[in-house]
Scaffold this active site. Structure first.
Site, PDB file in Angstrom:
ATOM      1  CB  CYS A 149      45.955  31.701  28.510  1.00 45.97           C
ATOM      2  SG  CYS A 149      45.658  29.945  28.295  1.00 45.97           S
ATOM      3  CB  ILE A 150      47.433  36.415  29.586  1.00 46.46           C
ATOM      4  CG1 ILE A 150      47.943  35.366  30.585  1.00 46.46           C
ATOM      5  CG2 ILE A 150      47.192  37.723  30.327  1.00 46.46           C
ATOM      6  CD1 ILE A 150      49.265  35.714  31.192  1.00 46.46           C
TER       7      ILE A 150
END
Length: 496
Positions: free
Chosen positions: A329-330
């Site tokens: 995600c990040i």
């Protein structure tokens, strides 16, 4: 429908859900006749008229598409709540392992899978035609970046295409894959509506009961592999429907498996919520990464500074520097929003700057390795380098977007001889952007460690004995501050 009064001879037509039959009362008694197959198949496909609150019910049939780090824990949680769950995946090896009660994810115990396979609450399949059996369909497929660092929604799109021929009236479809605001309405909905069924985009109190053939919502996954403090059941679930009934249906579904559901006004708001969560972390990690590089030039230990600042009981949250961003995600999410922002003639400068800083960190680590070797009269070229940890974070068997993979590539490009050790990855494989299928984890012992010109701590697994590593190594380049408690041979350690 009764053709005649129940107590008089004659045919009585009685449609039972999923098993239509004809009851006929003869003078000798009531007899049951089956509808011929050609008529029965049409009757079975006739939908049940459902309300969104249907999903508060017991023993729902839940389909999870994508049995990975997000989908599999969610599937097991629904099975734990007593529902009948089918996991769908295109990888037959995963499907076979699951149906045999075996786990391929380190932190998901095999006994848990076996329990629900044996109780018939969970099974897996590659047959997407079976989606027509489900009450709810949850999409948990990857949303990576392509070579130009733009959103790759091919997995989401193909999944929607696979659902569409089997979509039934009264089904709930939820997208959990992280994406830009508008994906559920602009990409998934038009594909599903090619089935002829409709789910109108609507908002406001006046649309509380807008007519829907099926329901569609977005609920961002919040899976954190290896987190022993917060499991799926304890993490609140944000939910947004493309219309109010869809939102209510999704809230009813998730309320059965999590402690708290947080409804928002739309799918777009739910999509943006997920991006905010991860961009918040991306920006703050970029800030400490930049401060780390400045602190090193100033001769200041940034980890000491962060720990000291963290004693403030308000207005501060600690974030820690590292060799770059990893995980599903990040490192990805900020680019999804930046890409979408261009459609609105808007430049997300703050987000893009954070992305630049974090993307540059593997290069910083390699430069630090070269400088440390140079100080010991060694060239990076032809040096033997041992990388400790290829997982994107400690104590997990997950290397998605791991910065270590980039560090290894950069070292090889500069003609270093690179090996690795990771207790969670005995062998590497071909990936989306890297091919390390020829590499195997080397055994760690004092003799092996001492044979390398430099040992790089890229992922700080708890199983590593850092004192023993420093004792045996000629040089340790530590990108995680994992050696902070090692008092001996500090002259061998370079923090970067």
């Amino acid at each position: 429908m009764l053709a005649h009064p129940w107590n008089t001879p004659g045919a009585v037509f009685f449609a039972c859900a999923g098993n239509p039959v004809i009851f006929v009362r003869f003078f000798s008694g009531l007899r049951r006749l089956r509808i011929p197959k050609q008529f029965r198949s049409q009757s079975q496909l006739m939908p049940i008229d459902r309300k969104p609150e249907f999903f508060k019910g017991a023993q729902l049939r839940v389909a999870i598409i994508g049995c990975g780090y997000v989908g599999l824990p969610l599937a097991l949680r629904f099975a734990e709540a007593g529902h009948k769950v089918t996991g769908f995946d295109t990888d037959p090896n995963k499907v076979n392992m699951l149906n045999a009660g075996r786990s391929y994810i380190e932190h998901i115990p095999q006994t848990k899978i076996q329990q629900f396979v044996n109780s018939r609450h969970f099974a897996a399949t590659t047959d997407f035609a079976r989606l027509n059996e489900a009450d709810a369909i949850i999409i948990c497929v990857p949303t990576p970046l392509d070579e130009r660092r733009e959103p790759d929604l091919s997995y989401v799109e193909q999944t929607a295409v696979s659902i569409q021929p089997h979509l039934q009236k009264g089904q709930l479809v939820v997208l959990e894959s992280t994406t830009y605001p508008g994906t559920t309405e602009e990409l998934v909905l038009p594909i599903l509506e090619k089935s002829g069924l409709r789910c109108p985009i609507a908002a406001g109190a006046e649309n509380e009961n807008v007519a829907c053939d099926f329901w569609l919502a977005f609920s961002p996954e919040r899976e954190d592999p290896g987190n022993k403090q917060f499991g799926l059941a304890q993490i609140p679930k944000v939910v947004g429907g493309v219309n109010p009934p869809s939102g209510r249906a999704a809230v009813s579904l998730y309320a059965q498996v999590v402690a708290r559901v947080v409804p928002v006004s739309s799918a777009r708001a739910a999509e943006m919520t997920k991006l905010l969560e991860n961009i918040f972390r991306c920006v703050n990690i970029a800030m400490v990464n930049e401060l780390k590089m400045l602190s090193q030039r100033m001769g200041i230990d940034i980890w000491e500074v962060i720990d000291a600042a963290a004693t403030k009981p308000f207005g501060f949250m600690p974030f820690y520097p590292g060799p770059g961003l990893g995980g599903h995600c990040i490192p990805v999410d900020p680019y999804y929003l930046s890409w979408k922002a261009r459609e609105y003639d808007f430049s997300t400068r703050f987000i893009e700057l954070a992305g630049e800083v974090n993307t540059a960190m593997p290069y910083h680590v390699v430069d630090a390795i070269a400088a440390a070797l140079n100080n010991r009269k060694k060239s990076l070229k032809s040096s033997k380098i041992l990388i400790l940890g290829v997982a994107y974070k400690k104590d997990v068997d997950d290397l998605r977007e791991s910065p270590t993979l980039k560090i290894m590539q950069l070292l090889q490009q500069r003609s270093a001889q690179v090996d690795y050790n990771d207790p969670y990855f005995p062998q590497l494989h071909k990936m989306r952007h890297y091919n390390y299928e020829h590499m195997k984890s080397v055994q760690l012992n004092a003799q092996t460690i001492g044979s390398y010109d430099a040992v790089i701590v890229a992922t700080d697994h708890s199983s590593y004995d850092y004192s023993a590593i420093v004792d045996a190594a000629k040089l340790v380049v530590d990108a995680r501050n994992a050696t902070r408690r090692v008092m001996r041979h500090r002259d061998k350690i370079v923090l970067c």
